[in-house]
Enzyme design. Sequence first.
Site, PDB file in Angstrom:
ATOM      1  N   ASN A  87      -6.738   5.043   1.017  1.00  0.00           N
ATOM      2  CA  ASN A  87      -6.199   5.895   0.102  1.00  0.00           C
ATOM      3  C   ASN A  87      -6.227   7.236   0.451  1.00  0.00           C
ATOM      4  O   ASN A  87      -5.196   8.016  -0.299  1.00  0.00           O
ATOM      5  CB  ASN A  87      -7.055   5.625  -1.061  1.00  0.00           C
ATOM      6  N   TYR A 152       6.411  13.231   4.337  1.00  0.00           N
ATOM      7  CA  TYR A 152       5.333  12.298   3.426  1.00  0.00           C
ATOM      8  C   TYR A 152       5.989  11.043   3.352  1.00  0.00           C
ATOM      9  O   TYR A 152       5.510   9.767   3.250  1.00  0.00           O
ATOM     10  CB  TYR A 152       5.190  12.973   2.259  1.00  0.00           C
ATOM     11  N   LYS A 156       4.879   6.957   4.324  1.00  0.00           N
ATOM     12  CA  LYS A 156       4.604   6.104   3.528  1.00  0.00           C
ATOM     13  C   LYS A 156       5.672   4.842   3.924  1.00  0.00           C
ATOM     14  O   LYS A 156       5.224   3.804   3.571  1.00  0.00           O
ATOM     15  CB  LYS A 156       4.758   6.565   2.204  1.00  0.00           C
ATOM     16  N   THR A 189      -3.437  14.543 -10.222  1.00  0.00           N
ATOM     17  CA  THR A 189      -4.675  14.996  -9.342  1.00  0.00           C
ATOM     18  C   THR A 189      -4.386  16.010  -8.709  1.00  0.00           C
ATOM     19  O   THR A 189      -3.230  16.836  -8.691  1.00  0.00           O
ATOM     20  CB  THR A 189      -4.395  13.763  -8.090  1.00  0.00           C
TER      21      THR A 189
HETATM   22  N1  LIG Z   1      -0.852  11.856  -7.011  1.00  0.00           N
HETATM   23  C1  LIG Z   1       0.024  11.289  -7.105  1.00  0.00           C
HETATM   24  O1  LIG Z   1       0.986  11.378  -7.857  1.00  0.00           O
HETATM   25  C2  LIG Z   1       0.613  10.209  -6.050  1.00  0.00           C
HETATM   26  C3  LIG Z   1       1.937   9.572  -6.104  1.00  0.00           C
HETATM   27  C4  LIG Z   1       2.132   8.402  -5.225  1.00  0.00           C
HETATM   28  C5  LIG Z   1       1.224   8.166  -4.323  1.00  0.00           C
HETATM   29  N2  LIG Z   1       0.161   8.886  -4.162  1.00  0.00           N
HETATM   30  C6  LIG Z   1      -0.988   8.385  -3.050  1.00  0.00           C
HETATM   31  O2  LIG Z   1      -2.103   8.299  -3.707  1.00  0.00           O
HETATM   32  C7  LIG Z   1      -3.367   8.339  -2.708  1.00  0.00           C
HETATM   33  C8  LIG Z   1      -4.166   9.410  -3.368  1.00  0.00           C
HETATM   34  O3  LIG Z   1      -3.652  10.502  -3.814  1.00  0.00           O
HETATM   35  P1  LIG Z   1      -4.477  11.368  -4.910  1.00  0.00           P
HETATM   36  O4  LIG Z   1      -3.213  12.073  -5.675  1.00  0.00           O
HETATM   37  O5  LIG Z   1      -5.734  10.977  -5.448  1.00  0.00           O
HETATM   38  O6  LIG Z   1      -4.991  12.576  -3.887  1.00  0.00           O
HETATM   39  P2  LIG Z   1      -6.115  13.750  -3.814  1.00  0.00           P
HETATM   40  O7  LIG Z   1      -6.436  14.070  -5.218  1.00  0.00           O
HETATM   41  O8  LIG Z   1      -5.415  15.131  -3.318  1.00  0.00           O
HETATM   42  O9  LIG Z   1      -7.245  13.334  -3.012  1.00  0.00           O
HETATM   43  C9  LIG Z   1      -6.842  12.738  -1.653  1.00  0.00           C
HETATM   44  C10 LIG Z   1      -8.132  12.218  -0.925  1.00  0.00           C
HETATM   45  O10 LIG Z   1      -7.898  11.919   0.341  1.00  0.00           O
HETATM   46  C11 LIG Z   1      -8.989  12.816   0.982  1.00  0.00           C
HETATM   47  N3  LIG Z   1      -8.394  13.453   2.251  1.00  0.00           N
HETATM   48  C12 LIG Z   1      -7.702  14.138   2.585  1.00  0.00           C
HETATM   49  N4  LIG Z   1      -7.350  14.348   3.815  1.00  0.00           N
HETATM   50  C13 LIG Z   1      -8.663  13.954   4.376  1.00  0.00           C
HETATM   51  C14 LIG Z   1      -9.039  14.067   5.792  1.00  0.00           C
HETATM   52  N5  LIG Z   1      -8.524  14.523   6.781  1.00  0.00           N
HETATM   53  N6  LIG Z   1     -10.005  13.036   6.155  1.00  0.00           N
HETATM   54  C15 LIG Z   1     -10.507  12.455   5.038  1.00  0.00           C
HETATM   55  N7  LIG Z   1     -10.176  12.261   3.882  1.00  0.00           N
HETATM   56  C16 LIG Z   1      -9.077  13.156   3.636  1.00  0.00           C
HETATM   57  C17 LIG Z   1      -9.779  13.621   0.149  1.00  0.00           C
HETATM   58  O11 LIG Z   1     -10.850  14.022   0.379  1.00  0.00           O
HETATM   59  P3  LIG Z   1     -11.708  15.253   1.034  1.00  0.00           P
HETATM   60  O12 LIG Z   1     -10.947  16.385   0.749  1.00  0.00           O
HETATM   61  O13 LIG Z   1     -13.073  15.059   0.543  1.00  0.00           O
HETATM   62  O14 LIG Z   1     -11.614  14.999   2.631  1.00  0.00           O
HETATM   63  C18 LIG Z   1      -9.507  13.214  -1.137  1.00  0.00           C
HETATM   64  O15 LIG Z   1     -10.568  12.388  -1.490  1.00  0.00           O
HETATM   65  C19 LIG Z   1      -2.710   9.134  -1.451  1.00  0.00           C
HETATM   66  O16 LIG Z   1      -2.440   8.330  -0.450  1.00  0.00           O
HETATM   67  C20 LIG Z   1      -1.280   9.632  -2.029  1.00  0.00           C
HETATM   68  O17 LIG Z   1      -0.123   9.500  -0.958  1.00  0.00           O
HETATM   69  C21 LIG Z   1      -0.454   9.868  -4.993  1.00  0.00           C
END
Ligand SMILES: NC(=O)c1ccc[n+]([C@@H]2O[C@H](COP(=O)([O-])OP(=O)(O)OC[C@H]3O[C@@H](n4cnc5c(N)ncnc54)[C@H](OP(=O)(O)O)[C@@H]3O)[C@@H](O)[C@H]2O)c1
Length: 251
Positions: A87, A152, A156, A189
């Site tokens: 994730n 990005y 994906k 998020t």
């Molecule tokens: N939000 C949206 O609208 C959306 C839409 C489509 C897809 N997605 C996908 O859903 C997933 C989760 O997204 P989210 O929106 O929940 O993102 P988020 O709130 O920004 O959280 C991202 C997570 O990834 C971890 N992370 C980032 N860089 C890292 C690194 N170098 N090493 C280890 N962990 C890392 C962060 O943890 P730390 O900072 O503690 O390391 C955090 O727990 C992603 O794959 C994203 O592409 C999101």
Amino acid sequence: MKYAVVTGVSKGLGDSVAQQLMEEGIHILGVSRSDNAELKEMAKKNEVSYTHYTCDLSSIDDLERVFTLITNHISDNQPEGIYVVNNAGVVEPIDHVGALESEKVVQHVHVNLIAPMLITNLFYNKVNETPVTIVNITSGAANRSVYGWSVYGSTKAGLNLFTETAAMEQEQRNGLHTSIAFSPGVMDTDMQEDIRSSSEDAFADVDKFKELKEKGMLRDTNTVAQALRKLLFTQPLENGQVYHVNDLLDE
Ligand SMILES: NC(=O)c1ccc[n+]([C@@H]2O[C@H](COP(=O)([O-])OP(=O)(O)OC[C@H]3O[C@@H](n4cnc5c(N)ncnc54)[C@H](OP(=O)(O)O)[C@@H]3O)[C@@H](O)[C@H]2O)c1
């Protein structure tokens, strides 16, 4: 006992997915750079374990060290089933091609694409007697060009093809393991904050994303994680399938 590894467990979707899996009685091994204190409490309530592994997924050395510990920990406990939710993700760098910083591009590809590839490879290599279900969190950006999201969208799209290929190989080798991709739709998020903070020159659709937030159209991560839980535990999975949250919600 069943185990789930959830990367990006510190916040956002990863936090919600870990909570939903705990409610299924699954022990959680969470991976991120920062820990999540609330999940420790949730684990106690659900009588499961929560172990956090600090790991920077953009570092191959860190990843291999931590995931060797994780696979050893799981194998020592004779698991009945293993889930791995890849994730963790980043959206930056957001900019047009020609304005991208090399180091940020490399870092992004490591977290979004190379890490899930290496993690899947490690589990398929080390686990031979227990079914492993890999869930790669993807995005609709895999399927269309978005101005400012070349990196990005590419990671994906790569993740989707990797998922499909790993699944096809398992089918042809009569393997035990399943890999699917799950597209969660737009969620409220920190990643969306990063998106909204872009300039219009870097990201042409920035106003559209600001409007999604203003109109309350970004989904809550708990709703999305519940949909993923329903997918994993109430129906047989189709190996290699890219599932979309919209097809799983009763709205
Ligand atoms: N939000 C949206 O609208 C959306 C839409 C489509 C897809 N997605 C996908 O859903 C997933 C989760 O997204 P989210 O929106 O929940 O993102 P988020 O709130 O920004 O959280 C991202 C997570 O990834 C971890 N992370 C980032 N860089 C890292 C690194 N170098 N090493 C280890 N962990 C890392 C962060 O943890 P730390 O900072 O503690 O390391 C955090 O727990 C992603 O794959 C994203 O592409 C999101």
